[in-house]
Design a protein around this motif. Structure first.
Motif, PDB file in Angstrom:
ATOM      1  N   LEU A 197      38.235  56.338  -1.838  1.00  0.00           N
ATOM      2  CA  LEU A 197      36.913  56.835  -2.535  1.00  0.00           C
ATOM      3  C   LEU A 197      35.613  55.858  -1.793  1.00  0.00           C
ATOM      4  N   GLY A 198      36.072  54.420  -1.566  1.00  0.00           N
ATOM      5  CA  GLY A 198      35.018  53.627  -0.944  1.00  0.00           C
ATOM      6  C   GLY A 198      34.639  54.291   0.503  1.00  0.00           C
ATOM      7  N   THR A 199      35.634  54.569   1.161  1.00  0.00           N
ATOM      8  CA  THR A 199      35.529  55.059   2.714  1.00  0.00           C
ATOM      9  C   THR A 199      34.280  56.188   2.689  1.00  0.00           C
ATOM     10  N   ILE A 200      34.571  57.237   1.430  1.00  0.00           N
ATOM     11  CA  ILE A 200      33.890  58.657   1.457  1.00  0.00           C
ATOM     12  C   ILE A 200      32.667  58.009   0.830  1.00  0.00           C
ATOM     13  N   ARG A 201      32.257  57.157  -0.041  1.00  0.00           N
ATOM     14  CA  ARG A 201      30.809  56.676  -0.337  1.00  0.00           C
ATOM     15  C   ARG A 201      30.227  55.865   0.779  1.00  0.00           C
ATOM     16  N   ARG A 202      30.871  55.175   1.293  1.00  0.00           N
ATOM     17  CA  ARG A 202      30.308  54.582   2.980  1.00  0.00           C
ATOM     18  C   ARG A 202      29.882  55.570   3.724  1.00  0.00           C
ATOM     19  N   ARG A 203      30.713  56.212   4.121  1.00  0.00           N
ATOM     20  CA  ARG A 203      30.291  57.421   5.128  1.00  0.00           C
ATOM     21  C   ARG A 203      29.167  58.245   4.772  1.00  0.00           C
ATOM     22  N   LEU A 204      29.075  58.416   3.745  1.00  0.00           N
ATOM     23  CA  LEU A 204      28.060  59.445   3.100  1.00  0.00           C
ATOM     24  C   LEU A 204      26.897  58.580   3.078  1.00  0.00           C
ATOM     25  N   ALA A 205      26.625  57.487   2.663  1.00  0.00           N
ATOM     26  CA  ALA A 205      25.708  56.688   2.624  1.00  0.00           C
ATOM     27  C   ALA A 205      25.185  56.490   4.144  1.00  0.00           C
ATOM     28  N   GLU A 206      26.023  56.344   4.946  1.00  0.00           N
ATOM     29  CA  GLU A 206      25.604  56.144   6.251  1.00  0.00           C
ATOM     30  C   GLU A 206      24.992  57.572   7.051  1.00  0.00           C
ATOM     31  N   GLN A 207      25.000  58.602   5.990  1.00  0.00           N
ATOM     32  CA  GLN A 207      24.282  59.873   6.518  1.00  0.00           C
ATOM     33  C   GLN A 207      23.276  60.358   5.704  1.00  0.00           C
ATOM     34  N   GLY A 208      22.706  59.284   4.877  1.00  0.00           N
ATOM     35  CA  GLY A 208      21.663  59.405   3.971  1.00  0.00           C
ATOM     36  C   GLY A 208      21.912  60.077   2.738  1.00  0.00           C
ATOM     37  N   ILE A 209      23.165  60.045   2.239  1.00  0.00           N
ATOM     38  CA  ILE A 209      23.587  60.809   0.954  1.00  0.00           C
ATOM     39  C   ILE A 209      24.209  59.701   0.200  1.00  0.00           C
ATOM     40  N   PHE A 210      23.422  59.430  -0.971  1.00  0.00           N
ATOM     41  CA  PHE A 210      23.921  58.600  -1.895  1.00  0.00           C
ATOM     42  C   PHE A 210      24.524  58.986  -3.017  1.00  0.00           C
ATOM     43  N   ILE A 211      25.736  58.465  -3.192  1.00  0.00           N
ATOM     44  CA  ILE A 211      26.765  58.729  -4.429  1.00  0.00           C
ATOM     45  C   ILE A 211      26.330  57.608  -5.458  1.00  0.00           C
ATOM     46  N   GLU A 212      25.651  58.214  -6.645  1.00  0.00           N
ATOM     47  CA  GLU A 212      25.299  57.461  -7.706  1.00  0.00           C
ATOM     48  C   GLU A 212      26.536  56.903  -8.366  1.00  0.00           C
ATOM     49  N   ALA A 213      27.645  57.785  -8.427  1.00  0.00           N
ATOM     50  CA  ALA A 213      28.918  57.088  -9.277  1.00  0.00           C
ATOM     51  C   ALA A 213      30.182  57.722  -8.779  1.00  0.00           C
ATOM     52  N   SER A 214      31.040  57.204  -8.824  1.00  0.00           N
ATOM     53  CA  SER A 214      32.560  57.988  -8.700  1.00  0.00           C
ATOM     54  C   SER A 214      33.379  57.470  -9.482  1.00  0.00           C
ATOM     55  N   ASN A 215      34.502  58.375  -9.997  1.00  0.00           N
ATOM     56  CA  ASN A 215      35.270  57.859 -11.117  1.00  0.00           C
ATOM     57  C   ASN A 215      36.733  58.645 -11.008  1.00  0.00           C
ATOM     58  N   SER A 216      37.905  58.110 -11.722  1.00  0.00           N
ATOM     59  CA  SER A 216      38.761  58.842 -11.931  1.00  0.00           C
ATOM     60  C   SER A 216      38.567  60.049 -13.209  1.00  0.00           C
ATOM     61  N   GLU A 217      39.105  61.300 -12.919  1.00  0.00           N
ATOM     62  CA  GLU A 217      38.672  62.234 -13.828  1.00  0.00           C
ATOM     63  C   GLU A 217      40.021  62.525 -14.696  1.00  0.00           C
ATOM     64  N   HIS A 218      39.970  63.678 -15.221  1.00  0.00           N
ATOM     65  CA  HIS A 218      40.716  63.981 -16.602  1.00  0.00           C
ATOM     66  C   HIS A 218      42.274  64.365 -16.200  1.00  0.00           C
ATOM     67  N   GLY A 219      42.505  64.842 -14.768  1.00  0.00           N
ATOM     68  CA  GLY A 219      43.659  65.464 -14.414  1.00  0.00           C
ATOM     69  C   GLY A 219      44.382  64.193 -13.745  1.00  0.00           C
ATOM     70  N   PRO A 220      45.849  64.137 -13.431  1.00  0.00           N
ATOM     71  CA  PRO A 220      46.461  63.513 -12.358  1.00  0.00           C
ATOM     72  C   PRO A 220      45.886  63.762 -11.181  1.00  0.00           C
ATOM     73  N   GLY A 221      45.551  62.448 -10.510  1.00  0.00           N
ATOM     74  CA  GLY A 221      44.901  62.715  -8.945  1.00  0.00           C
ATOM     75  C   GLY A 221      43.459  63.579  -9.035  1.00  0.00           C
ATOM     76  N   GLN A 222      42.887  63.446 -10.114  1.00  0.00           N
ATOM     77  CA  GLN A 222      41.418  64.035 -10.084  1.00  0.00           C
ATOM     78  C   GLN A 222      40.443  63.124 -10.054  1.00  0.00           C
ATOM     79  N   PHE A 223      39.137  63.294  -9.360  1.00  0.00           N
ATOM     80  CA  PHE A 223      38.271  62.260  -9.177  1.00  0.00           C
ATOM     81  C   PHE A 223      37.011  63.278  -9.075  1.00  0.00           C
TER      82      PHE A 223
END
Length: 469
Positions: A197-223
């Motif tokens: 998830l950190g790699t995803i946020r960093r790569r997106l930020a380098e492309q001018g796409i800002f992820i405000e937040a990320s988190n684990s979600e309700h299902g197993p393996g869901q984000f």
């Protein structure tokens, strides 16, 4: 938008396109440029071009590509039902032309850049059937009414052990989720996924796409990941790049990411919620803001909301584009499964979030993560603008649990893709805003999906019948 992106945008305004492209390629030692446009299913289709060819010609003239991209399905199987193209037309070329405002470095790929492209027909016009064209048209319509549309995506997805090739060899059976059990919002558990998830946020930020937040979600393996808001076209572009980035990063680490709407009947599905609002073009102020009564949207916001509620059934085929999409709506599954709205209510289709300032917005909770973001945002705009143009007022809000309501005809969203396709085909809103050619083409592609499903023998049928009959 990061500093480099802002600088590049400024350069575009004061230098000829070729000068800008040459400088970009030279400064970053670019060898190859990934250029693609979005098909009906939301897949990014295109080519890798040599930097030399891109600088000399393709940055302006584009590159031709077969129009079969709008004549086959997501598995590259030709669709005999479509009238736009086929073996009868010989599958001629269309033009894939880059939108240079989206040119950017490809993170962690030295010497590579990427750019989103539009499709043009043989007469040099934007291809009317292309999802990015449809969204462009809706943005233009909003601006003709004096508004600039704003949107932001929230995506949910699942991660499974094993890369796509390994899981495909096993027929996608016995998938092991990245995590075991449900650990929603677990800060401790999220530490274990940060390498991806950190790699995803960093790569997106380098492309001018800002992820405000990320988190684990309700299902197993869901984000879940939340993209910062932006103008409607950029919001769709950002959603496209996010999906692409998530899948790339997962595969690089030996995992499979999927945005399929419903993976397991015992678990929650994956949503693609979209927040929407309008700014007034004249002064840039938030059109949904209500200074006098911050607990309600403005009159414009209420009409937009009313349009979303009113058209939610007839546009469901765009929000829920696959056979699987409708399984996400079953039960109390956090999905907008009825043509309803409420104040900060997560059981309805349209969640009203009033404010005295820019935070005033509505959230469409019906779309799944499997939907095409360009068509979802375009459909939201069409429905909302129709509400404004017609001066619609919303029904009474739902107080409490919308899932407990009796699903009468006036609030029932189609229960299957077949029902949704029929409603879309007969929708006057869809024809008026998207044009009859697009409506026909989209209906033809969805009927092909239905036809394939009806011919398939499923695991459920084998387990149900093979011994007992």
């Amino acid at each position: 938008m990061n500093t480099e992106t802002q600088t590049l945008a400024t350069d575009r305004q004061v230098t000829p396109q070729k000068d800008f492209v040459e400088a970009f390629v030279r400064e970053h030692d670019i060898k190859v440029i990934k250029m693609g446009g979005v098909d009906i299913d939301g897949l990014w289709r295109g080519k890798r071009l040599s930097a030399d060819y891109f600088v000399k010609a393709a940055h302006e003239a584009g590159s031709n590509i077969c129009n079969i991209l709008f004549g086959w399905d997501m598995h590259d199987e030709s669709i005999p039902l479509v009238t736009y193209t086929g073996f009868n037309t010989g599958y001629p070329d269309i033009n894939l032309r880059p939108d240079l405002s989206t040119l950017r470095l490809s993170p962690d790929e030295p010497g590579a850049a990427m750019v989103i492209a539009d499709f043009y027909d043989q007469d040099g016009n934007l291809l009317p059937l292309a999802p990015r064209t449809i969204l462009r048209n809706m943005v233009d319509r909003a601006r003709s009414l004096g508004y600039d549309p704003i949107a932001a995506y929230e995506y949910e997805f699942f991660l499974f052990e094993g890369n796509p090739r390994e899981n495909a060899r096993r027929g996608w059976r016995d998938l092991e989720p990245f995590t075991v059990g449900s650990h929603t919002y677990s800060v401790y558990r999220d530490t274990g996924s940060e390498f991806m998830l950190g790699t995803i946020r960093r790569r997106l930020a380098e492309q001018g796409i800002f992820i405000e937040a990320s988190n684990s979600e309700h299902g197993p393996g869901q984000f879940e990941v939340n993209i910062h808001y932006g103008d409607a076209l950029k919001a769709a572009d950002d959603a496209l790049i996010l999906k692409h980035t998530v899948k790339e990063v997962a595969a690089e680490h030996g995992y499979t990411a999927t945005f399929m709407a419903k993976i397991n009947s015992q678990q929650s599905g994956s949503s693609g919620h979209v927040h929407q609002s309008l700014n007034r073009t004249a002064d840039g102020e938030a059109a949904f803001a209500n200074l006098e009564n911050p607990k309600n949207l403005s009159d414009v916001g209420q009409s937009y909301l009313a349009g979303l509620v009113s058209s939610s059934k007839e546009l469901a085929a765009l929000f829920l584009p696959t056979i699987n999409s409708y399984k996400r709506l079953k039960g109390e599954a956090w999905a907008g499964s009825s043509a309803t709205w409420g104040y900060d209510n997560r059981t309805v289709a349209i969640r009203s979030i009033p404010s005295a300032g820019r935070a005033a917005r509505v959230e469409n909770r019906t779309p799944g993560a499997d939907a095409n973001p360009y068509l979802v945002i375009a459909a939201g705009l069409a429905a909302g603008l129709n509400g404004i143009e017609q001066g619609l007022t919303p029904p009474d809000p739902v107080l409490g649990n919308a899932y407990a309501l009796e699903h009468t005809d006036d609030i029932s969203i189609p229960a299957t893709l077949g029902e949704a396709v029929e409603a879309f085909e007969n929708s006057e809103v869809a024809k008026r805003f998207f044009g009859e050619d697009f409506v026909r083409h989209y209906v033809q592609t969805r009927r092909w999906e239905i036809e394939n499903h009806e011919a398939a023998v499923t695991d459920w049928e084998i387990n149900r019948y093979i011994e007992h009959v």
